[in-house]
Design a protein around this motif. Structure first.
Motif, PDB file in Angstrom:
ATOM      1  N   VAL A 105     108.407  65.782  32.497  1.00  0.00           N
ATOM      2  CA  VAL A 105     107.026  66.249  32.444  1.00  0.00           C
ATOM      3  C   VAL A 105     106.134  65.048  32.145  1.00  0.00           C
ATOM      4  N   GLY A 106     105.087  64.888  32.941  1.00  0.00           N
ATOM      5  CA  GLY A 106     104.179  63.768  32.727  1.00  0.00           C
ATOM      6  C   GLY A 106     102.741  64.242  32.618  1.00  0.00           C
ATOM      7  N   THR A 113      94.422  59.431  23.863  1.00  0.00           N
ATOM      8  CA  THR A 113      94.357  58.626  22.654  1.00  0.00           C
ATOM      9  C   THR A 113      95.657  58.773  21.880  1.00  0.00           C
ATOM     10  N   VAL A 114      96.167  57.654  21.381  1.00  0.00           N
ATOM     11  CA  VAL A 114      97.360  57.709  20.540  1.00  0.00           C
ATOM     12  C   VAL A 114      97.008  58.499  19.289  1.00  0.00           C
ATOM     13  N   GLY A 115      97.819  59.494  18.994  1.00  0.00           N
ATOM     14  CA  GLY A 115      97.617  60.315  17.802  1.00  0.00           C
ATOM     15  C   GLY A 115      98.723  60.051  16.808  1.00  0.00           C
ATOM     16  N   GLU A 128     119.158  59.600  19.867  1.00  0.00           N
ATOM     17  CA  GLU A 128     118.406  59.056  18.734  1.00  0.00           C
ATOM     18  C   GLU A 128     117.390  58.043  19.271  1.00  0.00           C
ATOM     19  N   ILE A 129     116.103  58.238  18.946  1.00  0.00           N
ATOM     20  CA  ILE A 129     115.037  57.383  19.458  1.00  0.00           C
ATOM     21  C   ILE A 129     114.210  56.806  18.312  1.00  0.00           C
ATOM     22  N   GLU A 130     113.435  55.758  18.643  1.00  0.00           N
ATOM     23  CA  GLU A 130     112.559  55.130  17.653  1.00  0.00           C
ATOM     24  C   GLU A 130     111.258  54.700  18.326  1.00  0.00           C
ATOM     25  N   ASN A 131     110.312  54.212  17.508  1.00  0.00           N
ATOM     26  CA  ASN A 131     109.021  53.719  18.012  1.00  0.00           C
ATOM     27  C   ASN A 131     108.316  54.783  18.847  1.00  0.00           C
ATOM     28  N   ILE A 132     108.187  55.985  18.308  1.00  0.00           N
ATOM     29  CA  ILE A 132     107.643  57.124  19.052  1.00  0.00           C
ATOM     30  C   ILE A 132     106.126  57.139  18.897  1.00  0.00           C
ATOM     31  N   VAL A 133     105.428  57.002  20.032  1.00  0.00           N
ATOM     32  CA  VAL A 133     103.967  56.934  20.055  1.00  0.00           C
ATOM     33  C   VAL A 133     103.469  58.087  20.933  1.00  0.00           C
ATOM     34  N   TYR A 134     103.011  59.172  20.300  1.00  0.00           N
ATOM     35  CA  TYR A 134     102.540  60.363  21.020  1.00  0.00           C
ATOM     36  C   TYR A 134     101.127  60.142  21.533  1.00  0.00           C
ATOM     37  N   PHE A 135     100.870  60.584  22.782  1.00  0.00           N
ATOM     38  CA  PHE A 135      99.523  60.407  23.315  1.00  0.00           C
ATOM     39  C   PHE A 135      99.035  61.566  24.176  1.00  0.00           C
ATOM     40  N   ALA A 136      99.852  62.520  24.536  1.00  0.00           N
ATOM     41  CA  ALA A 136      99.401  63.619  25.399  1.00  0.00           C
ATOM     42  C   ALA A 136     100.305  64.831  25.238  1.00  0.00           C
ATOM     43  N   GLY A 140     102.788  72.104  27.810  1.00  0.00           N
ATOM     44  CA  GLY A 140     103.280  72.494  26.496  1.00  0.00           C
ATOM     45  C   GLY A 140     104.287  71.537  25.886  1.00  0.00           C
ATOM     46  N   VAL A 141     104.500  70.382  26.511  1.00  0.00           N
ATOM     47  CA  VAL A 141     105.474  69.404  26.031  1.00  0.00           C
ATOM     48  C   VAL A 141     104.736  68.158  25.551  1.00  0.00           C
ATOM     49  N   ASN A 142     105.104  67.655  24.364  1.00  0.00           N
ATOM     50  CA  ASN A 142     104.520  66.415  23.867  1.00  0.00           C
ATOM     51  C   ASN A 142     105.009  65.243  24.708  1.00  0.00           C
ATOM     52  N   VAL A 143     104.094  64.361  25.074  1.00  0.00           N
ATOM     53  CA  VAL A 143     104.432  63.165  25.850  1.00  0.00           C
ATOM     54  C   VAL A 143     104.257  61.965  24.930  1.00  0.00           C
TER      55      VAL A 143
END
Length: 190
Positions: A105-106, A113-115, A128-136, A140-143
């Motif tokens: 999903v894109g 804006t980065v939140g 397992e992930i790191e450096n997560i920068v949410y922006f959209a 209904g899915v966080n990008v």
């Protein structure tokens, strides 16, 4: 009367040739591992429901210009069609660019804006992930931009799975984490 030379037994020849072949295969395997790696060449059409297939390794062979129409000033530019991100400074110069592996999903083209930011978590694909920068949010899915802790590309998603992670190599994830502070503009282009 001369004594004929003794020839080694046949098992010695077979053993020697087998050992030489194994050494040759090992040398060629090391050279192949250090050489260029294949990447997917087809680019999907961007859409909110695109189901891209990740390539084995992003291609970083040549610098790519920041897309026209991506705005001005300090920003992160994400091209859906090129599967590429640029970190652009206040003077509109690209400080870094790299290929990414988008989720299923894109976001639609536009400015975001980065939140929220998170140092680490488990992605919707169980990695397992790191450096997560949410922006959209899309469908209904966080990008968010992120990278796998082990540096791997994301596995192909299970049928019907929706993922909004835009994955990248670990070094690129570190760069986005440092650059993409809260309030940073993210320009999404086709």
């Amino acid at each position: 009367m001369p004594v004929p030379a003794r020839r080694p037994p046949s098992w010695a020849w077979v053993t020697g040739l087998t050992a030489a072949a194994l050494v040759l295969v090992a040398v060629l395997a090391v050279k192949a591992e250090n050489g260029p790696q294949p990447t997917a060449s087809a680019s999907p059409k961007p859409s909110a429901s695109a189901s891209p297939k990740p390539s084995a390794k992003p291609d970083e062979s040549a610098p790519v210009a920041v897309p026209d129409g991506s705005g001005t000033g300090r920003r992160i530019v994400y091209s859906l069609g090129q599967r590429r991100v640029w970190l652009v400074d206040a003077s509109d110069a690209s400080r870094r660019t790299f290929k990414v592996w988008p989720g299923t999903v894109g976001p639609a083209p536009g400015n975001y804006t980065v939140g929220t930011r998170r140092e680490a978590a488990t992605g919707s694909d169980g990695v397992e992930i790191e450096n997560i920068v949410y922006f959209a949010v899309a469908s209904g899915v966080n990008v968010a931009f992120s990278n796998a802790l082990d540096g791997s590309s994301p596995p192909p998603p299970a049928a019907g799975t929706t993922t909004g992670g835009v994955r990248m190599k670990a070094a690129d994830g570190d760069a986005v984490w440092k650059f993409g502070t809260a309030g940073t503009t993210v320009a999404v282009v086709k």
